[in-house]
Enzyme design. Sequence first.
Site, PDB file in Angstrom:
ATOM      1  N   TYR A  30      -7.529  -7.508  -0.435  1.00 43.34           N
ATOM      2  CA  TYR A  30      -7.868  -6.387   0.458  1.00 43.34           C
ATOM      3  C   TYR A  30      -9.145  -6.665   1.256  1.00 43.34           C
ATOM      4  O   TYR A  30      -9.321  -6.175   2.361  1.00 43.34           O
ATOM      5  CB  TYR A  30      -7.971  -5.105  -0.373  1.00 43.34           C
ATOM      6  CG  TYR A  30      -7.689  -3.829   0.401  1.00 43.34           C
ATOM      7  CD1 TYR A  30      -6.605  -3.717   1.262  1.00 43.34           C
ATOM      8  CD2 TYR A  30      -8.525  -2.722   0.259  1.00 43.34           C
ATOM      9  CE1 TYR A  30      -6.346  -2.551   1.960  1.00 43.34           C
ATOM     10  CE2 TYR A  30      -8.269  -1.545   0.950  1.00 43.34           C
ATOM     11  CZ  TYR A  30      -7.184  -1.471   1.782  1.00 43.34           C
ATOM     12  OH  TYR A  30      -6.952  -0.303   2.474  1.00 43.34           O
ATOM     13  N   LYS A  35     -12.984   0.565   3.954  1.00 48.29           N
ATOM     14  CA  LYS A  35     -12.585   1.830   3.305  1.00 48.29           C
ATOM     15  C   LYS A  35     -13.780   2.451   2.561  1.00 48.29           C
ATOM     16  O   LYS A  35     -13.929   3.670   2.544  1.00 48.29           O
ATOM     17  CB  LYS A  35     -11.423   1.594   2.333  1.00 48.29           C
ATOM     18  CG  LYS A  35     -10.077   1.354   3.020  1.00 48.29           C
ATOM     19  CD  LYS A  35      -9.641   2.525   3.904  1.00 48.29           C
ATOM     20  CE  LYS A  35      -8.217   2.385   4.394  1.00 48.29           C
ATOM     21  NZ  LYS A  35      -7.890   3.332   5.482  1.00 48.29           N
TER      22      LYS A  35
HETATM   23  N1  LIG Z   1       0.176   2.311   2.971  1.00 49.61           N
HETATM   24  C1  LIG Z   1      -0.727   2.305   2.000  1.00 49.61           C
HETATM   25  O1  LIG Z   1      -0.527   1.721   0.924  1.00 49.61           O
HETATM   26  C2  LIG Z   1      -2.008   3.059   2.192  1.00 49.61           C
HETATM   27  C3  LIG Z   1      -2.744   3.467   1.068  1.00 49.61           C
HETATM   28  C4  LIG Z   1      -3.946   4.145   1.259  1.00 49.61           C
HETATM   29  C5  LIG Z   1      -4.385   4.410   2.544  1.00 49.61           C
HETATM   30  N2  LIG Z   1      -3.634   4.009   3.621  1.00 49.61           N
HETATM   31  C6  LIG Z   1      -4.142   4.301   4.951  1.00 49.61           C
HETATM   32  O2  LIG Z   1      -3.292   5.212   5.615  1.00 49.61           O
HETATM   33  C7  LIG Z   1      -3.517   5.099   7.017  1.00 49.61           C
HETATM   34  C8  LIG Z   1      -2.181   5.045   7.733  1.00 49.61           C
HETATM   35  O3  LIG Z   1      -1.538   3.830   7.423  1.00 49.61           O
HETATM   36  P1  LIG Z   1       0.007   3.709   7.004  1.00 49.61           P
HETATM   37  O4  LIG Z   1       0.021   3.070   5.654  1.00 49.61           O
HETATM   38  O5  LIG Z   1       0.731   4.980   7.228  1.00 49.61           O
HETATM   39  O6  LIG Z   1       0.526   2.545   7.987  1.00 49.61           O
HETATM   40  P2  LIG Z   1       1.001   2.550   9.530  1.00 49.61           P
HETATM   41  O7  LIG Z   1       1.062   1.103   9.889  1.00 49.61           O
HETATM   42  O8  LIG Z   1       2.238   3.343   9.644  1.00 49.61           O
HETATM   43  O9  LIG Z   1      -0.184   3.268  10.307  1.00 49.61           O
HETATM   44  C9  LIG Z   1      -1.358   2.617  10.730  1.00 49.61           C
HETATM   45  C10 LIG Z   1      -1.655   3.191  12.090  1.00 49.61           C
HETATM   46  O10 LIG Z   1      -2.902   2.740  12.606  1.00 49.61           O
HETATM   47  C11 LIG Z   1      -2.765   2.732  14.024  1.00 49.61           C
HETATM   48  N3  LIG Z   1      -3.815   1.997  14.686  1.00 49.61           N
HETATM   49  C12 LIG Z   1      -4.237   0.728  14.457  1.00 49.61           C
HETATM   50  N4  LIG Z   1      -5.210   0.399  15.332  1.00 49.61           N
HETATM   51  C13 LIG Z   1      -5.418   1.502  16.127  1.00 49.61           C
HETATM   52  C14 LIG Z   1      -6.289   1.800  17.216  1.00 49.61           C
HETATM   53  N5  LIG Z   1      -7.164   0.901  17.679  1.00 49.61           N
HETATM   54  N6  LIG Z   1      -6.239   3.042  17.770  1.00 49.61           N
HETATM   55  C15 LIG Z   1      -5.362   3.959  17.316  1.00 49.61           C
HETATM   56  N7  LIG Z   1      -4.492   3.734  16.301  1.00 49.61           N
HETATM   57  C16 LIG Z   1      -4.524   2.516  15.709  1.00 49.61           C
HETATM   58  C17 LIG Z   1      -1.385   2.099  14.203  1.00 49.61           C
HETATM   59  O11 LIG Z   1      -0.885   2.334  15.510  1.00 49.61           O
HETATM   60  C18 LIG Z   1      -0.590   2.800  13.129  1.00 49.61           C
HETATM   61  O12 LIG Z   1       0.018   3.971  13.635  1.00 49.61           O
HETATM   62  C19 LIG Z   1      -4.392   3.863   7.192  1.00 49.61           C
HETATM   63  O13 LIG Z   1      -5.744   4.282   7.323  1.00 49.61           O
HETATM   64  C20 LIG Z   1      -4.204   3.119   5.898  1.00 49.61           C
HETATM   65  O14 LIG Z   1      -5.296   2.263   5.579  1.00 49.61           O
HETATM   66  C21 LIG Z   1      -2.460   3.361   3.473  1.00 49.61           C
END
Ligand SMILES: NC(=O)c1ccc[n+]([C@@H]2O[C@H](COP(=O)([O-])OP(=O)(O)OC[C@H]3O[C@@H](n4cnc5c(N)ncnc54)[C@H](O)[C@@H]3O)[C@@H](O)[C@H]2O)c1
Length: 263
Positions: free
Chosen positions: A155, A162
């Site tokens: 990570y 984060k």
């Molecule tokens: N999937 C997991 O295991 C997990 C766990 C904990 C937290 N998260 C967090 O949840 C959030 C959403 O991620 P997800 O897992 O739904 O994946 P996802 O890939 O569906 O979403 C990530 C989003 O970030 C957007 N993004 C990236 N760069 C950008 C920019 N410059 N401007 C605007 N948007 C931008 C992308 O367009 C995308 O929609 C993230 O912050 C991720 O770190 C995910």
Amino acid sequence: MLLKDKRLVITGVLTDDSIAWHTARIAQEQGAELVLTGFGRGMSLTKRVASRLPVEPDVLELDINDPAHMDALVADLTSRWGAVDGALHAIAFAPEDALGGNFLNTPPESAATAFMTSAFSYKTLAVGLLPLMQKAGGGALVTLDFDNSQAWPAYDWMGVAKSALQSVTRYLARDLGPHGIRVNAVSAGPLATVAAKNIPGFSAFERVWGERAPLGWDVGDPSPVAMMNCVLLSDWAPMTSGEVVHVDGGFHAVAAGPGTDGE
Ligand SMILES: NC(=O)c1ccc[n+]([C@@H]2O[C@H](COP(=O)([O-])OP(=O)(O)OC[C@H]3O[C@@H](n4cnc5c(N)ncnc54)[C@H](O)[C@@H]3O)[C@@H](O)[C@H]2O)c1
């Protein structure tokens, strides 16, 4: 209904696996009116999956690092609603060389990109929407964390970003509380989204959650996380701010799984 008549901005919808897509779905089921934002080449995907929501919302372009996009979003929301009740920040990005075990060799620019897009951007969104949330008499902001209180495999600088995001959450809570705005984070367990699949070794997260989470965990079901996002965006968490709420099957609370007796 939990979110009746709430005007919400939902960032981060890329596919219908996105945590933000499920948050949008449940928010609409609970009475919210939505605008989605999409980013870059993902815009066409965002528009396509927006049509699969209960009510198809408009999709506006937002690269969170582009001040012109933020200005255009605010201008649209001002003429559309005149006020905003809340927003979901579901944005994260780290360059390839900032992930995957390259921690010691990551160039500073890549670590800085991870920080800007994944942590500082919560501040950008909050400050952009502040005048519209003041017009609503206050509101709620929610972001998505992956708990980095201990180091993970692979990570790397995303984890550092984060940890920064948790801190940004607390400082925003300090500065926006006097405006009646609550600022929280939901710390989610691993979910099989595009962002997650870009993390080398994601399957290791799935395996340890399977072993350790007291409630169990399904990497294919973002609904529990989306439900908590909606609670925090609603009026049902009126005195909760600066908080990191874990939605991880209880994983963070235990150091080891049940194990196998006698072995
Ligand atoms: N999937 C997991 O295991 C997990 C766990 C904990 C937290 N998260 C967090 O949840 C959030 C959403 O991620 P997800 O897992 O739904 O994946 P996802 O890939 O569906 O979403 C990530 C989003 O970030 C957007 N993004 C990236 N760069 C950008 C920019 N410059 N401007 C605007 N948007 C931008 C992308 O367009 C995308 O929609 C993230 O912050 C991720 O770190 C995910």
